[in-house]
Design an enzyme around this catalytic site. Structure first.
Site, PDB file in Angstrom:
ATOM      1  CG  ASP A   1      -4.251 -10.568  -9.765  1.00 49.51           C
ATOM      2  OD1 ASP A   1      -3.521 -11.039  -8.863  1.00 49.51           O
ATOM      3  OD2 ASP A   1      -3.794 -10.046 -10.788  1.00 49.51           O
TER       4      ASP A   1
ATOM      5  CB  CYS B   1      -2.017  -7.721  -8.695  1.00 45.04           C
ATOM      6  SG  CYS B   1      -1.074  -6.195  -8.847  1.00 45.04           S
TER       7      CYS B   1
ATOM      8  CB  THR C   1       3.817  -5.781 -10.189  1.00 41.29           C
ATOM      9  OG1 THR C   1       2.577  -5.254 -10.706  1.00 41.29           O
ATOM     10  CG2 THR C   1       4.457  -6.691 -11.233  1.00 41.29           C
TER      11      THR C   1
ATOM     12  CG  HIS D   1       6.360  11.898   4.298  1.00 43.04           C
ATOM     13  ND1 HIS D   1       7.537  12.280   3.691  1.00 43.04           N
ATOM     14  CD2 HIS D   1       6.601  11.966   5.641  1.00 43.04           C
ATOM     15  CE1 HIS D   1       8.448  12.585   4.609  1.00 43.04           C
ATOM     16  NE2 HIS D   1       7.908  12.381   5.806  1.00 43.04           N
TER      17      HIS D   1
ATOM     18  CG  HIS E   1       3.912  15.318   5.208  1.00 42.52           C
ATOM     19  ND1 HIS E   1       4.786  15.358   4.146  1.00 42.52           N
ATOM     20  CD2 HIS E   1       4.675  15.190   6.322  1.00 42.52           C
ATOM     21  CE1 HIS E   1       6.024  15.254   4.592  1.00 42.52           C
ATOM     22  NE2 HIS E   1       5.986  15.154   5.917  1.00 42.52           N
TER      23      HIS E   1
HETATM   24  C1  RB5 Z   1      -1.491 -10.896 -13.915  1.00 42.98           C
HETATM   25  O1  RB5 Z   1      -0.748 -11.759 -14.681  1.00 42.98           O
HETATM   26  C2  RB5 Z   1      -0.695  -9.632 -13.624  1.00 42.98           C
HETATM   27  O2  RB5 Z   1      -0.676  -8.822 -14.765  1.00 42.98           O
HETATM   28  C3  RB5 Z   1      -1.283  -8.894 -12.449  1.00 42.98           C
HETATM   29  O3  RB5 Z   1      -1.274  -9.733 -11.339  1.00 42.98           O
HETATM   30  C4  RB5 Z   1      -0.563  -7.640 -11.996  1.00 42.98           C
HETATM   31  O4  RB5 Z   1       0.791  -7.872 -11.787  1.00 42.98           O
HETATM   32  C5  RB5 Z   1      -0.819  -6.439 -12.777  1.00 42.98           C
HETATM   33  O5  RB5 Z   1      -0.313  -5.359 -12.480  1.00 42.98           O
END
Ligand code: RB5
Length: 157
Positions: free
Chosen positions: A12, A69, A71, A102, A137
């Site tokens: 994203d 993204c 996180t 695993h 596994h």
């Molecule tokens: C976008 O701001 C953020 O929410 C997205 O990149 C991601 O971290 C969502 O899990």
């Protein structure tokens, strides 16, 4: 000569800059890379890219997926809705090692707000050089697949 591993890549807006550098890194390592966007840092919705990449992997059109993204968590949640996908957020090398050995994970998700470029490269190196161990596994992966099949069958009209 061995066939090149085909990697489906997506991000994203938060993951876009890291995706650009990762694409170059994977190409330099000799992998074939399909870039499914985003194509700029303009705000977009991560599930759209997760679905595209996950479907390429689930159908066997790509060998592996990498989704980025902010996180790695939103991409993981969305990608795992596609049947046959085992997406794991790995923002450190130990997670990447065990996700492959695993969990036989087939989609790596990364958090661009959590890892720098050098760390991302190390995670990719571990991910693509670690094989699934199989053995005990395998049975657990089969149980995940059985849940997947039951859930998808039960939800169909
Ligand atoms: C976008 O701001 C953020 O929410 C997205 O990149 C991601 O971290 C969502 O899990």
């Amino acid at each position: 000569m061995d066939r090149k591993l085909k990697i489906a890549l997506g991000a994203d807006h938060a993951g876009f800059p890291l995706k650009e550098t990762i694409r170059g890194y994977l190409l330099s390592k000799g992998y074939e890379v399909e870039d499914h966007g985003a194509s700029s840092a303009q705000s977009v919705d991560y599930p759209d890219f997760a679905e595209r990449v996950a479907k390429r992997v689930a159908s066997g059109s790509a060998d592996s997926g990498v989704l980025i993204c902010g996180t790695g968590l939103g991409m993981e949640l969305a990608a795992n809705k596609v049947s046959g996908i085992r997406a794991t957020p790995c923002n450190d090398t130990l997670s990447a090692q065990f996700a492959r050995s695993h969990n036989n994970a087939n989609v790596l998700t990364l958090g661009a707000r959590l890892v720098d470029e050098a760390t991302a490269r190390k995670i990719l190196d571990v991910w693509f050089s670690t094989a699934f161990e199989g053995g005990r596994h395998e049975r657990r992966i089969e149980k995940i697949a059985a849940i997947d099949q039951r859930e998808h069958r039960e939800r169909k009209p």
